[in-house]
Design an enzyme around this catalytic site. Structure first.
Site, mmCIF file in Angstrom:
data_model
loop_
_atom_site.group_PDB
_atom_site.id
_atom_site.type_symbol
_atom_site.label_atom_id
_atom_site.label_comp_id
_atom_site.label_asym_id
_atom_site.label_seq_id
_atom_site.Cartn_x
_atom_site.Cartn_y
_atom_site.Cartn_z
ATOM 1 C CD GLU A 1 -4.319 -5.972 1.971
ATOM 2 O OE1 GLU A 1 -5.156 -5.153 2.437
ATOM 3 O OE2 GLU A 1 -3.141 -6.036 2.365
ATOM 4 C CD GLU B 1 -3.084 -1.220 2.064
ATOM 5 O OE1 GLU B 1 -2.935 -0.559 3.109
ATOM 6 O OE2 GLU B 1 -4.083 -1.946 1.859
#
Length: 399
Positions: free
Chosen positions: A322, A202
């Site tokens: 994810e 991320e």
């Protein structure tokens, strides 16, 4: 204010840990092949890429349909749930549910000598006693791959205390980030079912894409890391996540790949880049697109714009590394969103690793219920609609 709230909310995913429960019966081992599941798949390694697909060495398409199991990136320095279950039992159950891939998050702090694994019931896991975090990772990797589950290693955090915007932080230098990846690439070189590296979880905030700033350009850093890994292990796929924005447009952390169109990642070793995005629903943060009158019909255009175009336009393969949420059945927006996304992934043959196996993910819950043994049947019903076969197991699944 909305953007700030989104950042806080998304950052919380996977961040909540339940108290250790050292009692309770082990759920027992189960066979590694589930009734009604397709027979194990024959894949000839190593994997590489061809346009929008991952392919094996014979050019056969390989689709990853897996799950995340976190814990190595937290203060336990071991996968969560081993305070309740035996490792073999956990992996048997994961294989039985048909996941052909495991994304395994870690923190670089895990490799420090002072980082002692804890939160493990050693009566249920006697063979883990006295091992380092790295040695427990070896056991998890071998156990998973022996059962036919491919493994992606994920540099999730620099340390147990939280994620970092960039690939380096106050507690992790770029050189350490690179050297840890090189060590892992060497360590698992002879296990061809360890298929690659998710270089940094991320990227966001300061992270840029393609602007040439050595301190912030995530594309440049990913290129450097991919080339360093390939000097010692040419077989690995290099999974490169997006950032959280394109120009002035905000999106999920790691979820925006719009910059790839103009600035793709080009490694010295060809055909090894897989792009990766993260995407969440209204249960994590209630983005404005969930309020649209035509929801969920508006979602495919959003997914295509931010990440799915990469595969649809044959720029490269895509892994949705994810996504997840607590509700998968019923009429809530969260359930509607999850099912719409699963349908989209299946229609476009996009690989995924679901967040998460763990029930102690604060925003999403898990495939397992809070007892760490029984399954969330609604989640498995949804996920089982789009699963590819595991690999053939190697020998006996468990002792």
């Amino acid at each position: 204010m909305g953007i700030a709230a989104a950042v806080v909310a998304v950052g919380a995913v996977g961040g909540t840990v339940t108290a250790f429960a050292m009692n309770g019966d082990d759920a027992g081992s189960s066979s590694s092949a589930a009734p009604g599941k397709p027979a194990g798949s024959d894949v000839d390694f190593p994997l590489s890429t061809k346009k929008g697909d991952i392919v094996d060495s014979n050019g056969k398409k390989v689709v990853l349909t897996g799950v995340n199991w976190f814990g190595f990136e937290t203060g336990t320095f071991a996968p969560h749930g081993l305070w309740t279950r035996g490792l073999d039992s956990m992996l048997d159950q994961m294989a039985k549910q048909g996941f052909n891939t495991m994304r395994l998050p870690y923190a670089n702090e895990m490799f420090d000598a002072k980082s002692k694994p804890n939160g493990i019931d050693f009566k249920k896991n006697p063979d883990l006693k006295g091992l380092t975090g790295q040695q427990i990772m070896d056991k998890v990797v071998k156990g998973a791959t022996d059962r036919g589950i491919m493994v992606i290693l994920d540099q999730h955090r620099p340390d147990q205390y939280g994620q970092s915007e960039l690939w380096y932080s106050q507690s992790l230098t770029e050189n350490k980030w690179l050297s840890d990846w090189v060590k892992l690439a060497k360590r698992y070189k002879n296990n061809d079912r360890v298929i690659g590296a998710d270089l940094h979880n991320e990227p966001r905030g300061q992270a840029t894409w393609g602007d040439g700033n050595k301190k912030t350009d995530w594309r440049m850093a990913a290129t450097k890391a991919g080339n360093a890994i390939h000097k010692v292990n040419k077989n690995w796929l290099i999974f490169v996540e997006g950032t959280d924005r394109h120009k002035n447009e905000q999106f999920w952390w790691g979820g925006d790949l719009q910059g790839v169109k103009k600035y793709p990642v080009k490694l010295d070793e060809g055909n090894k880049v897989v792009y990766s995005a993260h995407d969440y629903g209204p249960g994590v943060f209630n983005q404005n697109w969930f309020q649209a009158k035509d929801f969920p019909k508006n979602m495919p255009a959003i997914w295509k714009k931010h990440w799915a175009y990469v595969k649809q336009q044959n720029i490269g393969p895509l892994l949705l590394g994810e996504f997840g949420g607590r509700k998968t059945a019923g009429n809530s927006k969260e359930a509607i969103w999850q099912n719409a996304l699963m349908d989209y992934l299946k229609k476009n043959q996009i690989s995924y690793t679901y967040w998460t196996w763990n029930p102690d993910s604060g925003d999403t819950g898990g495939v397992l219920n809070k007892d760490w043994k029984t399954l969330d049947r609604n989640k498995m019903k949804m996920l089982s609609e789009y699963q590819m076969p595991l690999l053939e197991p190697k020998g006996k699944a468990s002792e």
